[in-house]
Each structure stands twice: as structure tokens, then as C-alpha cells.
Design a protein around this motif. Sequence first.
Motif, PDB file in Angstrom:
ATOM      1  N   HIS A   1       1.268   8.624  -2.261  1.00  0.00           N
ATOM      2  CA  HIS A   1       2.236   9.696  -2.500  1.00  0.00           C
ATOM      3  C   HIS A   1       2.972   9.997  -1.198  1.00  0.00           C
ATOM      4  CE1 HIS A   1       3.869  13.662  -3.362  1.00  0.00           C
ATOM      5  NE2 HIS A   1       3.757  13.326  -4.639  1.00  0.00           N
ATOM      6  N   PRO A   2       4.284  10.202  -1.262  1.00  0.00           N
ATOM      7  CA  PRO A   2       5.075  10.448  -0.055  1.00  0.00           C
ATOM      8  C   PRO A   2       4.545  11.603   0.812  1.00  0.00           C
ATOM      9  CG  PRO A   2       6.529  10.092  -1.907  1.00  0.00           C
ATOM     10  CD  PRO A   2       5.128  10.142  -2.460  1.00  0.00           C
ATOM     11  N   ASP A   3       3.961  12.621   0.194  1.00  0.00           N
ATOM     12  CA  ASP A   3       3.418  13.736   0.974  1.00  0.00           C
ATOM     13  C   ASP A   3       2.193  13.336   1.798  1.00  0.00           C
ATOM     14  OD1 ASP A   3       5.383  15.336  -0.116  1.00  0.00           O
ATOM     15  OD2 ASP A   3       4.058  16.330  -1.552  1.00  0.00           O
ATOM     16  N   ASP A   4       1.572  12.199   1.445  1.00  0.00           N
ATOM     17  CA  ASP A   4       0.370  11.751   2.139  1.00  0.00           C
ATOM     18  C   ASP A   4       0.661  10.742   3.250  1.00  0.00           C
ATOM     19  OD1 ASP A   4      -1.249  13.339   0.564  1.00  0.00           O
ATOM     20  OD2 ASP A   4      -1.490  11.780  -0.961  1.00  0.00           O
ATOM     21  N   ILE A   5       1.918  10.444   3.453  1.00  0.00           N
ATOM     22  CA  ILE A   5       2.321   9.507   4.499  1.00  0.00           C
ATOM     23  C   ILE A   5       2.808  10.287   5.709  1.00  0.00           C
ATOM     24  CG2 ILE A   5       3.914   7.653   5.140  1.00  0.00           C
ATOM     25  CD1 ILE A   5       4.028   6.905   2.152  1.00  0.00           C
ATOM     26  N   GLU A   6       2.159  10.029   6.865  1.00  0.00           N
ATOM     27  CA  GLU A   6       2.614  10.694   8.097  1.00  0.00           C
ATOM     28  C   GLU A   6       3.948  10.124   8.528  1.00  0.00           C
ATOM     29  OE1 GLU A   6       0.185  11.435  11.521  1.00  0.00           O
ATOM     30  OE2 GLU A   6      -1.586  11.184  10.263  1.00  0.00           O
ATOM     31  N   ARG A   7       4.797  10.955   8.979  1.00  0.00           N
ATOM     32  CA  ARG A   7       6.096  10.492   9.452  1.00  0.00           C
ATOM     33  C   ARG A   7       6.212  10.687  10.927  1.00  0.00           C
ATOM     34  NH1 ARG A   7       9.391   9.404   4.879  1.00  0.00           N
ATOM     35  NH2 ARG A   7       8.303  10.183   3.089  1.00  0.00           N
TER      36      ARG A   7
ATOM     37  N   LEU B   1       0.833  -1.197   0.000  1.00  0.00           N
ATOM     38  CA  LEU B   1       0.000   0.000   0.000  1.00  0.00           C
ATOM     39  C   LEU B   1       0.873   1.253   0.000  1.00  0.00           C
ATOM     40  CD1 LEU B   1      -2.843   1.185   0.111  1.00  0.00           C
ATOM     41  CD2 LEU B   1      -2.679   1.089   2.603  1.00  0.00           C
ATOM     42  N   MET B   2       1.945   1.239   0.758  1.00  0.00           N
ATOM     43  CA  MET B   2       2.842   2.402   0.804  1.00  0.00           C
ATOM     44  C   MET B   2       3.439   2.705  -0.571  1.00  0.00           C
ATOM     45  SD  MET B   2       2.720   3.772   3.648  1.00  0.00           S
ATOM     46  CE  MET B   2       1.782   3.297   5.065  1.00  0.00           C
TER      47      MET B   2
END
Length: 79
Positions: A73-79, A68-69
Motif C-alpha cells: 500500500h502506498p501509505d506503507d512505502i517510505e518516501r 513487491l512495490m
Amino acid sequence: MVTETNQMIKEGSPLINIRAYFDALQKTMARTYVFVADLKDNVVLVSDNFVQDFQFPSNVVDDFDRRLMSVIHPDDIER
């Protein structure tokens, strides 16, 4: 419908037993992504529209969180 067989699901998985219910549910919810997870084996059964929209090879997805990751989009993944 996306072609996929129960042979892709590990023997004894609860996903095999609920497959008919899953198929009926996804038919009634055409605009919604439907997911059913076997957390023990880290396998997720996903609806046909999810497979088509995200170009997954099958309705049966092992290692779902990692896969899924790869489509978020990387901007939509919480870090």
C-alpha cells in the motif's frame, strides 16, 4: 505447493543449487515468508505462502523490488 520449475531460474544461478534446502526450509516455516535472492541477476525465490497471499504467478520472481512495490500500500512505502 506452487508449481514452478528450475527452468525459470537462469542457468548458473546459485538459486538452482540451493533449491532443495529452500523447499525444506519453507515446509518447516509455514507461517513465515521465506526469500532467497540472487542479487547479481535480481531474481528472488519466494515461498509458496508468499505467492498465494500476494497472487504472484511463480516462486521465481525477477525484478523483485519493482514487483513487491506493486503489492505494498502506498501509505506503507517510505518516501
